[in-house]
Design an enzyme around this catalytic site. Structure first.
Site, PDB file in Angstrom:
ATOM      1  N   TYR A  48       0.832  -1.221   0.000  1.00  0.00           N
ATOM      2  CA  TYR A  48       0.000   0.000   0.000  1.00  0.00           C
ATOM      3  C   TYR A  48       0.864   1.268   0.000  1.00  0.00           C
ATOM      4  O   TYR A  48       0.355   2.359  -0.213  1.00  0.00           O
ATOM      5  CB  TYR A  48      -0.935   0.064   1.217  1.00  0.00           C
ATOM      6  CG  TYR A  48      -1.912  -1.080   1.374  1.00  0.00           C
ATOM      7  CD1 TYR A  48      -2.126  -2.008   0.347  1.00  0.00           C
ATOM      8  CD2 TYR A  48      -2.633  -1.251   2.556  1.00  0.00           C
ATOM      9  CE1 TYR A  48      -3.022  -3.062   0.510  1.00  0.00           C
ATOM     10  CE2 TYR A  48      -3.532  -2.298   2.718  1.00  0.00           C
ATOM     11  CZ  TYR A  48      -3.715  -3.195   1.703  1.00  0.00           C
ATOM     12  OH  TYR A  48      -4.603  -4.235   1.882  1.00  0.00           O
ATOM     13  N   ARG A 235     -18.623   8.590   8.129  1.00  0.00           N
ATOM     14  CA  ARG A 235     -18.793   7.175   7.757  1.00  0.00           C
ATOM     15  C   ARG A 235     -17.872   6.284   8.597  1.00  0.00           C
ATOM     16  O   ARG A 235     -18.250   5.181   8.970  1.00  0.00           O
ATOM     17  CB  ARG A 235     -18.531   6.991   6.258  1.00  0.00           C
ATOM     18  CG  ARG A 235     -19.645   7.571   5.397  1.00  0.00           C
ATOM     19  CD  ARG A 235     -19.556   7.114   3.955  1.00  0.00           C
ATOM     20  NE  ARG A 235     -18.514   7.795   3.197  1.00  0.00           N
ATOM     21  CZ  ARG A 235     -18.618   8.999   2.648  1.00  0.00           C
ATOM     22  NH1 ARG A 235     -19.740   9.676   2.769  1.00  0.00           N
ATOM     23  NH2 ARG A 235     -17.620   9.550   1.983  1.00  0.00           N
TER      24      ARG A 235
HETATM   25  N1  LIG Z   1      -5.733  -8.670   2.021  1.00  0.00           N
HETATM   26  C1  LIG Z   1      -6.070  -8.202   0.844  1.00  0.00           C
HETATM   27  O1  LIG Z   1      -5.745  -8.793  -0.198  1.00  0.00           O
HETATM   28  C2  LIG Z   1      -6.853  -6.923   0.760  1.00  0.00           C
HETATM   29  C3  LIG Z   1      -7.417  -6.526  -0.464  1.00  0.00           C
HETATM   30  C4  LIG Z   1      -8.151  -5.324  -0.491  1.00  0.00           C
HETATM   31  C5  LIG Z   1      -8.322  -4.589   0.670  1.00  0.00           C
HETATM   32  N2  LIG Z   1      -7.744  -4.976   1.840  1.00  0.00           N
HETATM   33  C6  LIG Z   1      -7.920  -4.203   3.094  1.00  0.00           C
HETATM   34  O2  LIG Z   1      -9.307  -4.093   3.347  1.00  0.00           O
HETATM   35  C7  LIG Z   1      -9.642  -2.725   3.546  1.00  0.00           C
HETATM   36  C8  LIG Z   1     -11.075  -2.457   3.146  1.00  0.00           C
HETATM   37  O3  LIG Z   1     -11.312  -2.852   1.813  1.00  0.00           O
HETATM   38  P1  LIG Z   1     -11.553  -1.796   0.626  1.00  0.00           P
HETATM   39  O4  LIG Z   1     -10.952  -0.506   1.022  1.00  0.00           O
HETATM   40  O5  LIG Z   1     -11.108  -2.454  -0.603  1.00  0.00           O
HETATM   41  O6  LIG Z   1     -13.116  -1.712   0.504  1.00  0.00           O
HETATM   42  P2  LIG Z   1     -14.389  -1.382   1.464  1.00  0.00           P
HETATM   43  O7  LIG Z   1     -13.977  -1.149   2.864  1.00  0.00           O
HETATM   44  O8  LIG Z   1     -15.367  -2.449   1.150  1.00  0.00           O
HETATM   45  O9  LIG Z   1     -14.964  -0.064   0.798  1.00  0.00           O
HETATM   46  C9  LIG Z   1     -14.338   1.169   0.880  1.00  0.00           C
HETATM   47  C10 LIG Z   1     -15.133   2.150   0.011  1.00  0.00           C
HETATM   48  O10 LIG Z   1     -16.474   2.215   0.522  1.00  0.00           O
HETATM   49  C11 LIG Z   1     -16.808   3.559   0.811  1.00  0.00           C
HETATM   50  N3  LIG Z   1     -17.540   3.589   2.079  1.00  0.00           N
HETATM   51  C12 LIG Z   1     -17.033   3.300   3.307  1.00  0.00           C
HETATM   52  N4  LIG Z   1     -17.981   3.403   4.245  1.00  0.00           N
HETATM   53  C13 LIG Z   1     -19.120   3.757   3.597  1.00  0.00           C
HETATM   54  C14 LIG Z   1     -20.435   4.007   4.034  1.00  0.00           C
HETATM   55  N5  LIG Z   1     -20.740   3.931   5.330  1.00  0.00           N
HETATM   56  N6  LIG Z   1     -21.350   4.360   3.102  1.00  0.00           N
HETATM   57  C15 LIG Z   1     -21.024   4.445   1.799  1.00  0.00           C
HETATM   58  N7  LIG Z   1     -19.782   4.217   1.324  1.00  0.00           N
HETATM   59  C16 LIG Z   1     -18.836   3.860   2.220  1.00  0.00           C
HETATM   60  C17 LIG Z   1     -15.512   4.320   0.910  1.00  0.00           C
HETATM   61  O11 LIG Z   1     -15.676   5.639   0.445  1.00  0.00           O
HETATM   62  P3  LIG Z   1     -15.353   6.907   1.414  1.00  0.00           P
HETATM   63  O12 LIG Z   1     -13.883   6.836   1.693  1.00  0.00           O
HETATM   64  O13 LIG Z   1     -15.756   8.079   0.571  1.00  0.00           O
HETATM   65  O14 LIG Z   1     -16.208   6.746   2.630  1.00  0.00           O
HETATM   66  C18 LIG Z   1     -14.588   3.536  -0.004  1.00  0.00           C
HETATM   67  O15 LIG Z   1     -14.711   4.008  -1.333  1.00  0.00           O
HETATM   68  C19 LIG Z   1      -8.602  -1.978   2.711  1.00  0.00           C
HETATM   69  O16 LIG Z   1      -8.538  -0.608   3.068  1.00  0.00           O
HETATM   70  C20 LIG Z   1      -7.374  -2.770   3.024  1.00  0.00           C
HETATM   71  O17 LIG Z   1      -6.843  -2.385   4.290  1.00  0.00           O
HETATM   72  C21 LIG Z   1      -7.023  -6.137   1.895  1.00  0.00           C
END
Ligand SMILES: NC(=O)c1ccc[n+]([C@@H]2O[C@H](COP(=O)([O-])OP(=O)(O)OC[C@H]3O[C@@H](n4cnc5c(N)ncnc54)[C@H](OP(=O)(O)O)[C@@H]3O)[C@@H](O)[C@H]2O)c1
Length: 274
Positions: A48, A235
């Site tokens: 990251y 959020r």
């Molecule tokens: N191990 C792996 O291979 C792997 C892969 C991917 C991710 N990850 C980890 O998992 C974490 C989370 O996954 P992710 O970031 O891919 O996706 P996520 O948490 O499913 O979604 C994040 C997105 O959702 C929006 N969001 C968050 N809360 C919201 C709400 N209450 N209402 C509406 N929209 C909302 C955010 O926008 P805003 O910022 O505008 O709120 C952002 O665009 C990552 O940050 C990372 O640390 C790990």
């Protein structure tokens, strides 16, 4: 923040803050807001390129180190007997920390053939105190069995893609049955529609919560920890406020019915990320 006890005996917050894709000062400010909102687990990864920003937030928070749970991950290009130790040391250097609470192998990449030897080095680093709990990410049961057989140490956590569209009940059950905690990444499906699905909004309206809270609570009630990301303080707060309401068995089934059987794009058996 509610916690789950890992197989190392250590407690891990059930709700963590996902730091991808933020970098630099923006990342540090968002993480500080998340800590102020109550998050105590910070999920980062070498890939990251924000471990420095996470470390800055840890220091600027003023919290004792022991009150924060920091997870980082071994990237694909650093897998191997001779490279894993240096990779962890470089992560610690960027974080400005002398240990991480949880170190995950980011992807197994079985065709590369180095995840077992990498895990064996991590077991040494665990014994030396640089890693509090050993973990993996995107590991299928066969990968978990292989690293456990090689070291005698079963991963404490497997961070997997789990969400309503990809509920993966058999995989989750197989991982959990061995005592490994499943932690869901992209639990909100990056807000690509699931939060506005009628099945979710109907539950949210009845309970007076958001669609995101319904989805995250659905995961928690399956004994799955979560690491949602949001850059927005409002959020962030809502996403961590998951313990004052609960879903009924009917609600649980209604959310599970959103899984139409579409396979995940990043299949752990073949996905490679360096
Ligand atoms: N191990 C792996 O291979 C792997 C892969 C991917 C991710 N990850 C980890 O998992 C974490 C989370 O996954 P992710 O970031 O891919 O996706 P996520 O948490 O499913 O979604 C994040 C997105 O959702 C929006 N969001 C968050 N809360 C919201 C709400 N209450 N209402 C509406 N929209 C909302 C955010 O926008 P805003 O910022 O505008 O709120 C952002 O665009 C990552 O940050 C990372 O640390 C790990």
């Amino acid at each position: 923040m509610s916690t789950v006890k890992l197989n190392t005996g250590l407690e891990m917050p059930l709700v963590g803050y996902g730091t991808y894709p933020l970098k630099g000062r923006r990342a540090t400010d968002a993480i500080l807001a998340a800590i102020a909102a109550g998050y105590r687990l910070l999920d980062t990864a070498a890939s990251y390129e924000n471990e420095d920003a996470v470390g800055a937030a840890v220091r600027e928070s003023g919290l004792p180190r022991a009150e924060l749970f920091v997870t980082t991950k071994l990237r694909g290009r650093d897998q191997g007997r001779d490279t894993t130790r240096a990779a962890l040391e470089a992560s610690l250097e960027r974080l400005g920390l002398d240990y991480v609470d949880l170190y995950l192998i980011h992807w197994p990449m079985p065709a590369v053939g180095k995840y077992i030897e990498s895990y064996a080095v991590m077991a040494d680093l665990h014994r030396e105190g640089l890693i509090r709990s050993l973990g993996v990410s995107n590991f299928l049961p066969e990968h978990i069995a292989a690293v456990t057989a090689a070291t005698g140490l079963r991963p404490a956590v497997d961070q997997l893609q789990v969400s309503p569209s990809h509920s993966r009940p058999e995989l989750v059950a197989a991982v959990q049955e061995g005592g490994t905690v499943v932690q869901a990444w992209s639990p909100l499906e990056r807000n690509t529609g699931v939060l506005d699905a009628p099945a979710v909004t109907a539950i949210a309206d009845r309970l007076g919560v958001t669609g995101a809270q319904v989805v995250l609570r659905w995961l928690l009630q399956r004994d799955i920890a979560v690491v949602p990301h949001s850059g927005d303080p409002t959020r962030q707060r809502a996403n961590a406020d998951l313990f004052g309401f609960s879903l009924t068995a009917e609600d649980m089934a209604a959310v599970a019915a959103l899984d139409k059987g579409v396979p995940v794009k990043q299949d752990p058996a073949t996905w490679e990320e360096f």
